[in-house]
Design a protein around this motif. Structure first.
Motif, PDB file in Angstrom:
ATOM      1  N   PRO A  25     -27.932  13.305 -16.342  1.00  0.00           N
ATOM      2  CA  PRO A  25     -27.712  12.316 -17.411  1.00  0.00           C
ATOM      3  C   PRO A  25     -26.780  11.205 -16.946  1.00  0.00           C
ATOM      4  O   PRO A  25     -25.822  11.438 -16.208  1.00  0.00           O
ATOM      5  N   SER A  26     -27.075   9.978 -17.416  1.00  0.00           N
ATOM      6  CA  SER A  26     -26.225   8.843 -17.035  1.00  0.00           C
ATOM      7  C   SER A  26     -24.911   8.923 -17.802  1.00  0.00           C
ATOM      8  O   SER A  26     -24.847   9.443 -18.901  1.00  0.00           O
ATOM      9  N   ASN A  27     -23.886   8.404 -17.176  1.00  0.00           N
ATOM     10  CA  ASN A  27     -22.561   8.425 -17.774  1.00  0.00           C
ATOM     11  C   ASN A  27     -21.948   7.037 -17.587  1.00  0.00           C
ATOM     12  O   ASN A  27     -20.848   6.912 -17.080  1.00  0.00           O
ATOM     13  N   TYR A  28     -22.721   6.011 -17.963  1.00  0.00           N
ATOM     14  CA  TYR A  28     -22.297   4.643 -17.752  1.00  0.00           C
ATOM     15  C   TYR A  28     -21.196   4.265 -18.723  1.00  0.00           C
ATOM     16  O   TYR A  28     -21.207   4.662 -19.884  1.00  0.00           O
ATOM     17  N   ARG A  85     -29.544   6.380  -1.374  1.00  0.00           N
ATOM     18  CA  ARG A  85     -30.205   5.581  -2.419  1.00  0.00           C
ATOM     19  C   ARG A  85     -31.278   6.393  -3.125  1.00  0.00           C
ATOM     20  O   ARG A  85     -31.359   6.409  -4.352  1.00  0.00           O
ATOM     21  N   ASP A  86     -32.101   7.106  -2.370  1.00  0.00           N
ATOM     22  CA  ASP A  86     -33.160   7.904  -2.974  1.00  0.00           C
ATOM     23  C   ASP A  86     -32.599   9.047  -3.800  1.00  0.00           C
ATOM     24  O   ASP A  86     -33.121   9.365  -4.871  1.00  0.00           O
ATOM     25  N   SER A  87     -31.534   9.685  -3.334  1.00  0.00           N
ATOM     26  CA  SER A  87     -30.917  10.779  -4.109  1.00  0.00           C
ATOM     27  C   SER A  87     -30.447  10.277  -5.459  1.00  0.00           C
ATOM     28  O   SER A  87     -30.772  10.864  -6.497  1.00  0.00           O
ATOM     29  N   LEU A  88     -29.689   9.189  -5.448  1.00  0.00           N
ATOM     30  CA  LEU A  88     -29.166   8.641  -6.704  1.00  0.00           C
ATOM     31  C   LEU A  88     -30.290   8.150  -7.607  1.00  0.00           C
ATOM     32  O   LEU A  88     -30.288   8.392  -8.817  1.00  0.00           O
ATOM     33  N   ARG A  89     -31.257   7.470  -7.024  1.00  0.00           N
ATOM     34  CA  ARG A  89     -32.380   6.931  -7.793  1.00  0.00           C
ATOM     35  C   ARG A  89     -33.186   8.048  -8.454  1.00  0.00           C
ATOM     36  O   ARG A  89     -33.496   7.978  -9.644  1.00  0.00           O
ATOM     37  N   LEU A  90     -33.492   9.092  -7.693  1.00  0.00           N
ATOM     38  CA  LEU A  90     -34.275  10.190  -8.251  1.00  0.00           C
ATOM     39  C   LEU A  90     -33.491  10.978  -9.291  1.00  0.00           C
ATOM     40  O   LEU A  90     -34.044  11.369 -10.316  1.00  0.00           O
ATOM     41  N   GLU A  91     -32.219  11.232  -9.035  1.00  0.00           N
ATOM     42  CA  GLU A  91     -31.408  11.941 -10.030  1.00  0.00           C
ATOM     43  C   GLU A  91     -31.381  11.167 -11.350  1.00  0.00           C
ATOM     44  O   GLU A  91     -31.375  11.768 -12.421  1.00  0.00           O
ATOM     45  N   ALA A  92     -31.404   9.836 -11.271  1.00  0.00           N
ATOM     46  CA  ALA A  92     -31.392   8.988 -12.467  1.00  0.00           C
ATOM     47  C   ALA A  92     -32.799   8.790 -13.040  1.00  0.00           C
ATOM     48  O   ALA A  92     -32.953   8.173 -14.092  1.00  0.00           O
TER      49      ALA A  92
END
Length: 147
Positions: free
Chosen positions: A140-143, A3-10
């Motif tokens: 960068p987000s790729n939503y 969770r922290d990895s994804l949150r920080l990368e974003a």
């Protein structure tokens, strides 16, 4: 963890780590949470005097920034220093980024040092490491936004 990895990368904040009741949206670079119509009314919301002053006079003393850290990951509580060794801030979150294969952190530092590309020092486990202020999100987000 994941969770922290994804949150920080974003570049996303976690209340209690990166945000608390002493942090303004100006300091946290979260101005999107204040509608433009509310910014025009000096009494439009709780805390408006402080926040609108920070916007108008650029008086925020600290800013939330991203850091790419050399060496060991800089975790919450690690201190940030300028080139002269003066304390300028503190890390609020930090992990190894699996996507970037680098160590990334989020910190609040003195506003004059918040420019992207600024080199700072971070004290990790008693040793100084080099870090560079980076744009967030780190990845960068790729939503999917629909057709």
């Amino acid at each position: 963890g994941a969770r922290d990895s994804l949150r920080l990368e974003a570049g996303l904040c976690l209340y209690g780590n990166d945000l608390d009741d002493t942090t303004t949206p100006v300091e946290a670079n979260l101005l999107f949470v204040i509608a433009k119509a509310r910014r025009e009314d000096p009494n439009g919301f709780v805390g408006s005097k402080v926040i609108l002053d920070q916007l108008k006079n650029k008086s925020a003393t600290r800013k939330r920034i991203g850091l790419i850290v050399e060496g060991a990951p800089a975790r919450s509580g690690a201190e940030v220093f300028d080139a002269d060794g003066k304390h300028i801030g503190v890390i609020t979150s930090g992990v190894h980024s699996p996507c970037l294969k680098k160590n990334v952190s989020m910190a609040y530092i003195a506003t004059p040092f918040a420019k992207v590309g600024t080199e700072v020092g971070v004290k990790v486990r008693g040793k100084m490491s080099t870090a560079v202020v980076s744009k967030m999100p780190f990845v960068p987000s790729n939503y999917y936004r629909g057709a």
